[in-house]
Design an enzyme around this catalytic site. Structure first.
Site, short mmCIF file in Angstrom:
data_model
loop_
_atom_site.label_atom_id
_atom_site.label_comp_id
_atom_site.label_asym_id
_atom_site.label_seq_id
_atom_site.Cartn_x
_atom_site.Cartn_y
_atom_site.Cartn_z
N TYR A 205 0.72 -1.15 -0.05
CA TYR A 205 0.15 -0.10 -0.04
C TYR A 205 0.86 1.36 0.07
O TYR A 205 0.50 2.20 -0.64
CB TYR A 205 -0.97 -0.01 1.28
CG TYR A 205 -2.20 -0.68 0.81
CD1 TYR A 205 -2.24 -1.78 0.66
CD2 TYR A 205 -3.26 0.06 1.12
CE1 TYR A 205 -3.51 -2.73 0.48
CE2 TYR A 205 -4.51 -0.53 0.76
CZ TYR A 205 -4.77 -2.10 0.71
OH TYR A 205 -5.81 -2.67 0.56
N ASP B 263 -12.80 -8.74 4.18
CA ASP B 263 -14.01 -8.70 3.34
C ASP B 263 -14.49 -10.16 3.25
O ASP B 263 -15.80 -10.20 3.42
CB ASP B 263 -13.63 -8.40 1.85
CG ASP B 263 -13.85 -6.91 1.45
OD1 ASP B 263 -13.79 -6.01 2.86
OD2 ASP B 263 -14.20 -6.29 0.65
N ASP C 253 -6.65 -6.76 4.24
CA ASP C 253 -7.94 -6.17 3.35
C ASP C 253 -8.61 -7.32 2.80
O ASP C 253 -9.94 -7.19 2.85
CB ASP C 253 -7.08 -5.39 2.19
CG ASP C 253 -8.01 -4.80 1.35
OD1 ASP C 253 -9.27 -4.21 1.97
OD2 ASP C 253 -8.06 -4.85 -0.13
N ASP D 203 -3.47 -18.19 1.71
CA ASP D 203 -4.41 -19.20 0.64
C ASP D 203 -5.01 -20.03 1.57
O ASP D 203 -6.44 -20.19 1.40
CB ASP D 203 -3.57 -19.65 -0.26
CG ASP D 203 -2.22 -20.49 -0.06
OD1 ASP D 203 -1.91 -20.42 1.16
OD2 ASP D 203 -2.04 -21.11 -0.78
N LYS E 28 2.55 -15.44 3.99
CA LYS E 28 2.80 -16.04 2.79
C LYS E 28 4.44 -16.43 2.73
O LYS E 28 5.16 -16.00 1.79
CB LYS E 28 2.51 -15.49 1.49
CG LYS E 28 2.42 -16.03 0.15
CD LYS E 28 1.53 -17.28 0.19
CE LYS E 28 1.43 -18.09 -1.14
NZ LYS E 28 0.74 -19.38 -1.09
C1 IPM Z 1 -10.64 -1.03 3.38
C2 IPM Z 1 -10.72 -0.44 1.72
C3 IPM Z 1 -9.61 0.31 1.50
C4 IPM Z 1 -8.17 -0.51 1.56
C5 IPM Z 1 -9.64 1.07 0.22
C6 IPM Z 1 -10.98 2.00 0.09
C7 IPM Z 1 -8.34 2.10 -0.01
O1 IPM Z 1 -10.88 -1.50 0.97
O2 IPM Z 1 -10.46 -0.12 4.29
O3 IPM Z 1 -10.69 -2.41 3.50
O4 IPM Z 1 -8.04 -1.25 0.86
O5 IPM Z 1 -7.72 -0.34 2.55
MG MG Z 2 -10.99 -3.59 1.82
#
Ligand code: IPM
Ligand code: MG
Length: 364
Positions: free
Chosen positions: A144, A255, A251, A227, A195
């Site tokens: 990042y 999700d 990240d 993974d 990893k």
């Molecule tokens: C998160 C989002 C952010 C990230 C994006 C919007 C930059 O996906 O907070 O998880 O990748 O950190």
């Molecule tokens: Mg995210």
């Protein structure tokens, strides 16, 4: 004396951000009215809306506002109208700029399933019913922020994209310490995800986390490749307690884990540094449903609870907000993202009102 004056910087952002933030602030107001606490709220622009006004996603004024606040509350940033901009003008840079500028390196993403929403999960009830995971994601390192980065033309005239995955041992150590401390307040199991079979950054990650672990003999530390972790989250998510991982892996995994709970619209997050902290829902700006009063404000409301718990030492009030949310779900109220046929479909605003009503009852 216990502090009862708090400065909060609020960035509602783009898409559904302003709608969900309005409901979150409703909840905050109830706490301040009833607990004799003064929240001084200063709203600022960050994201696409800031770009439209000022030509940059994170104006200096906004960064300054964040820096002089006790905590930052953020809605969501981003939208299709800004996607073709050069990357430094994109709304996401506001979020990354705030994270970097505030030095908030530990992103806490609690993944819990509300009993009432078990049926909304895409996985079977018996797989998700005991989930209680805390993902601790490193937030200011990795690809990042690593340099060099960019797009350029090579000598052969072909374009090349470059990003750098990099971690220093100090960065790894400070997130590991936070994760061990958090594991101590829970079931004392810490899983570090990397990893290390392929990446040197991960090899160092694993070494440093193991070294830190020697100071926490009461915590059971284990390691898993990313993974495999992605697979195990679907196969048997209740095996996890605290997961600590790097920025990019965190990240993606968060999700995935969020979806176990039925809707990403339910999950809040806290990003902690040494001095200040930022609170935001995990979900994005959902431009497709923005302005329709149908978004789920619960993640934003639960982010307020996290802010009270982690920044203002108000665990009692945080618990009451969480209880008010659970109560509202129990009463059968649902926004469309978590709707099921026998439930009562309500709007963003109505959901905020229902939670507010339950909170008032719990407080009095
Ligand atoms: C998160 C989002 C952010 C990230 C994006 C919007 C930059 O996906 O907070 O998880 O990748 O950190
Ligand atoms: Mg995210």
């Amino acid at each position: 004396m216990k502090k009862n004056n708090f400065k909060i910087a609020v960035f509602a952002g783009d898409g559904i951000g302003p709608e969900i933030m309005k409901e979150a602030l409703k909840i905050l107001k109830i706490i301040s009215e009833n607990k004799n606490i003064n929240f001084k709220i200063n709203e600022g622009l960050a994201g696409g809306c800031a770009y439209d006004h000022f030509g940059v996603p994170l104006p200096d004024d906004s960064m300054e506002l964040a820096l002089k606040s006790d905590a930052v509350l953020l809605g969501a940033v981003g939208g299709p109208q800004w996607e073709s901009l050069d990357y430094k003008f994109r709304p996401e840079r506001a979020l990354l700029g705030l994270r970097g500028g505030l030095g908030i390196f530990a992103n806490l993403r609690p993944v819990v399933v509300f009993e009432e929403l078990l049926e909304a999960s895409p996985l079977k009830r018996n797989i998700v019913q005991n989930i209680d995971i805390m993902i601790v994601r490193e937030l200011t390192g990795d690809v990042y922020f690593g340099k060099p980065r960019g797009m350029k033309k090579g000598k052969d005239g072909k374009r090349k994209g470059v990003n750098t995955m990099v971690y220093s041992e100090d960065e790894i150590r400070r997130i590991a310490v936070r994760a061990f401390e958090i594991a101590r307040t829970r079931k004392k199991n810490l899983l570090s995800v990397d990893k290390a079979n392929v990446l040197e950054t991960s090899e160092l990650w694993r070494k440093v986390v193991t070294e830190v672990g020697r100071k926490y003999p009461d915590i059971k530390l284990s390691h898993m490749y990313v993974d495999n972790c992605a697979m195990q989250l679907i196969r048997n998510p209740s095996q996890f307690d605290v997961i600590v991982t790097s920025n990019l892996f965190g990240d993606i995994l968060s999700d995935e884990a969020a979806m176990l709970t039925g809707s990403i619209g339910m999950l809040p997050s806290a990003s902690l540094g040494e001095k200040t902290a930022l609170y935001e829902p995990i979900h994005g700006s959902a431009p497709d449903i923005a302005g329709k009063n149908i978004a789920n404000p619960l993640a934003a409301i639960l982010s307020v609870a996290l802010m009270l718990r982690y920044s203002f030492s108000m665990p009692l009030e945080a618990g009451l907000i969480e209880k008010a949310v659970a109560q509202t779900l129990k009463e059968g109220f649902r926004t469309q993202d978590i709707y099921q046929p026998d439930k009562k479909l309500i709007s963003t605003e109505e959901m905020g009102d229902k939670v507010a009503k339950n909170l008032r009852k719990l407080i009095s």
